[in-house]
Design a protein around this motif. Structure first.
Motif: not given
Length: 206
Positions: A51-53, A201, A70, A82, A68
């Motif tokens: 759950n991080t980019d 972001k 996730t 991804l 980007q």
């Protein structure tokens, strides 16, 4: 939008695991599910968290793709799942991306004179600066660029390729790095991608 042309199984890409890491790692696309908008890539020797980019670079025809994605899952085989991104930045390979950046720089001429100014944009092969004194076309100079407190490139050899009237300061010059070590060029590219990542972001939160 589905990017079937840009993503194919066995294509290579470069992945950066988090915002604080300047290093990209080489990986490969193992499988793609366009209906679910996901693709599976090889795990590399870096820390990835669900759950991080992550930031990804990929070659495609005459472009470098930057985007980007996730991390949806780190599966049992240590492969990464991804999401396929909705938006991709495309940078022409023959043209290094110019990052708009206003920072103080210094330029030293062959005779030792030092000119002070502010950058307008920077790339991996050139810098456009506004200066307090005039330079001439084809002048050979040394440029010092303090990208950040922890990242300063000193005495980059450059050649003046364009001179014009300035706005904030009297003169604008475009200086092409005449010779630059490959590791320094990569440092500039990684810094540019890091700034792009921060902007992405920020724009996603607005």
């Amino acid at each position: 939008m589905i990017f079937k042309e840009q993503f194919k199984i066995n294509d290579y890409l470069m992945i950066k695991p988090n915002l604080g890491d300047l290093n990209f790692f080489k990986s490969k696309i193992l499988d793609i599910d366009f209906e679910k908008s996901i693709f599976l890539i090889e795990k590399v020797s870096a820390v990835f968290i669900k759950n991080t980019d992550v930031t990804i670079q990929k070659d495609w025809n005459e472009f470098n793709l930057v985007f980007q994605a996730t991390i949806i899952e780190v599966n049992k085989e240590n492969k990464l799942v991804l999401n396929i991104p909705k938006q991709i930045n495309r940078i022409k390979k023959e043209e290094y991306y110019k990052l708009p950046l206003a920072i103080g720089v210094s330029v030293r001429k062959k005779n030792g004179d030092i000119l002070l100014g502010e950058s307008i944009n920077v790339s991996a092969n050139s810098i456009c600066v506004q200066l307090n004194k005039e330079l001439s076309y084809e002048d050979e100079v040394l440029v010092t660029i303090p990208f950040s407190k922890d990242f300063i490139l000193e005495n980059l050899e450059g050649v003046v390729k364009k001179v014009d009237k300035g706005d904030k300061l009297p003169y604008i010059c475009n200086i092409v790095y005449d010779y630059i070590e490959e590791d320094k060029r990569k440092q500039i590219i990684n810094h540019i991608f890091k700034v792009q990542e921060m902007l992405l972001k920020f724009s996603n939160k607005v």
